[in-house]
Design a protein around this motif. Structure first.
Motif, PDB file in Angstrom:
ATOM      1  N   ARG A 100     -26.185  41.383  -4.693  1.00  0.00           N
ATOM      2  CA  ARG A 100     -25.687  41.234  -3.329  1.00  0.00           C
ATOM      3  C   ARG A 100     -24.486  42.116  -3.010  1.00  0.00           C
ATOM      4  O   ARG A 100     -24.406  42.672  -1.902  1.00  0.00           O
ATOM      5  CB  ARG A 100     -25.354  39.755  -3.061  1.00  0.00           C
ATOM      6  N   SER A 104     -25.099  48.998   0.563  1.00  0.00           N
ATOM      7  CA  SER A 104     -26.371  49.630   0.903  1.00  0.00           C
ATOM      8  C   SER A 104     -26.257  51.150   0.960  1.00  0.00           C
ATOM      9  O   SER A 104     -27.222  51.857   0.645  1.00  0.00           O
ATOM     10  CB  SER A 104     -26.874  49.095   2.243  1.00  0.00           C
ATOM     11  N   LEU A 107     -27.299  53.233  -1.886  1.00  0.00           N
ATOM     12  CA  LEU A 107     -28.722  53.474  -2.104  1.00  0.00           C
ATOM     13  C   LEU A 107     -29.234  54.699  -1.348  1.00  0.00           C
ATOM     14  O   LEU A 107     -30.426  55.008  -1.436  1.00  0.00           O
ATOM     15  CB  LEU A 107     -29.531  52.243  -1.670  1.00  0.00           C
ATOM     16  N   LEU A 125     -32.660  51.005   3.497  1.00  0.00           N
ATOM     17  CA  LEU A 125     -31.258  50.613   3.657  1.00  0.00           C
ATOM     18  C   LEU A 125     -31.121  49.364   4.516  1.00  0.00           C
ATOM     19  O   LEU A 125     -30.359  48.447   4.193  1.00  0.00           O
ATOM     20  CB  LEU A 125     -30.467  51.766   4.281  1.00  0.00           C
ATOM     21  N   TYR A 128     -32.481  46.162   2.678  1.00  0.00           N
ATOM     22  CA  TYR A 128     -31.625  45.723   1.577  1.00  0.00           C
ATOM     23  C   TYR A 128     -30.356  45.060   2.105  1.00  0.00           C
ATOM     24  O   TYR A 128     -29.940  44.006   1.594  1.00  0.00           O
ATOM     25  CB  TYR A 128     -31.250  46.911   0.693  1.00  0.00           C
ATOM     26  N   ALA A 129     -29.746  45.647   3.118  1.00  0.00           N
ATOM     27  CA  ALA A 129     -28.491  45.095   3.634  1.00  0.00           C
ATOM     28  C   ALA A 129     -28.713  43.783   4.378  1.00  0.00           C
ATOM     29  O   ALA A 129     -27.919  42.839   4.253  1.00  0.00           O
ATOM     30  CB  ALA A 129     -27.817  46.110   4.549  1.00  0.00           C
ATOM     31  N   TRP A 132     -29.857  40.055   2.350  1.00  0.00           N
ATOM     32  CA  TRP A 132     -28.906  39.140   1.724  1.00  0.00           C
ATOM     33  C   TRP A 132     -28.279  38.206   2.744  1.00  0.00           C
ATOM     34  O   TRP A 132     -27.963  37.048   2.420  1.00  0.00           O
ATOM     35  CB  TRP A 132     -27.822  39.929   0.991  1.00  0.00           C
ATOM     36  N   LEU A 190     -26.706  49.827   9.571  1.00  0.00           N
ATOM     37  CA  LEU A 190     -27.343  50.610   8.518  1.00  0.00           C
ATOM     38  C   LEU A 190     -28.382  51.578   9.084  1.00  0.00           C
ATOM     39  O   LEU A 190     -28.586  52.661   8.525  1.00  0.00           O
ATOM     40  CB  LEU A 190     -27.979  49.678   7.494  1.00  0.00           C
TER      41      LEU A 190
END
Length: 257
Positions: A100, A104, A107, A125, A128-129, A132, A190
């Motif tokens: 967590r 991001s 990455l 991106l 993933y961000a 969580w 993001l």
């Protein structure tokens, strides 16, 4: 009360715009670095009349919406599964706490390596961000379930899915909406960051082009667009949350106030 708050907000915005006009005009900052509000407004109008701008806006919204939808679905499903399956929460706690905090943006090299400057890089991106935000709120929501209500449902013979539907989900839903609302803002950040750094199509890439070509008013105009977009997304998410949770005590209390 609402009229007074709206009037104060409008007055504050007008003062901010006037300050933005006056500061460069008075020579406190150079106009080539920070143009007056009027020049930014003209550049903003020019952007609205440009078809390429609307294409870039559509690309950004596409990456934002797809990434948010994937993250929300995955976060809700995995959050519920991890919470209801015995010992799975303890088994995954250390992994979640390790993954967590990874930013991001770290990455981005991986995204470029895998997908180049395609939409999928931005999606990586964004997902993933945002994931969580939804997962953690779902876990908190399930933890907040009243054990007495859960035991009562068990005593009446409700199966796992029935308990999830009638006991767990109503309790966790406010947390889920909070997670999705937070994820919506993170997803926009993001998406634009990915476009800005990677060069994927969208408002971020358009901002980078304006910066590199020294089109400063256009750059600020596009930044204003991203701010307005974030405002619309936040207001829209809050509106949906209030309507969907009109039955919940927290929303009823907020409306009453």
């Amino acid at each position: 009360m609402r009229f007074r708050n709206a009037a104060l907000g409008a007055a504050g915005l007008a003062a901010f715009l006037a300050l933005g006009e006056a500061v460069p005009r008075l020579g406190l900052v150079k106009e080539e670095y920070f143009p007056p509000t009027s020049r930014i407004a003209r550049a903003f109008a020019d952007e609205l009349s440009d078809g390429a701008f609307w294409t870039a806006l559509g690309d950004t919204l596409t990456g934002w919406a797809l990434g948010l939808a994937i993250a929300a679905a995955a976060g809700i499903v995995l959050g519920v599964i991890v919470s209801v399956v015995p010992y799975l929460r303890e088994a995954t706690a250390s992994t979640i706490e390790f993954l967590r905090p990874i930013p991001s943006v770290a990455l981005i090299p991986l995204a470029v390596l895998l997908y180049g400057s395609e939409l999928r890089s931005v999606l990586l991106l964004v997902v993933y961000a945002s994931f969580w935000q939804v997962l953690i709120q779902t876990l908190y929501g399930v933890q907040d379930v009243d054990p007495v209500a859960d035991e009562t449902a068990r005593s009446y013979g409700l199966g796992t899915w029935a308990r999830i539907r009638h006991v767990l989900w109503p309790t966790a839903l406010p947390y889920v909406f909070t997670g999705v609302r937070l994820a919506a803002a993170v997803a926009l950040i993001l998406a634009i960051t990915g476009e800005l750094v990677i060069g994927a199509p969208g408002l971020g890439a358009r901002i980078a082009v304006a910066q590199n070509s020294q089109a400063v008013p256009e750059m600020y105009a596009l930044i204003v667009v991203t701010g307005l977009l974030g405002l619309v997304i936040n207001v829209g998410a809050r509106t949906v949350e209030r309507r969907a949770l009109a039955w919940h005590q927290s929303v009823r209390g907020e409306v009453a106030v």
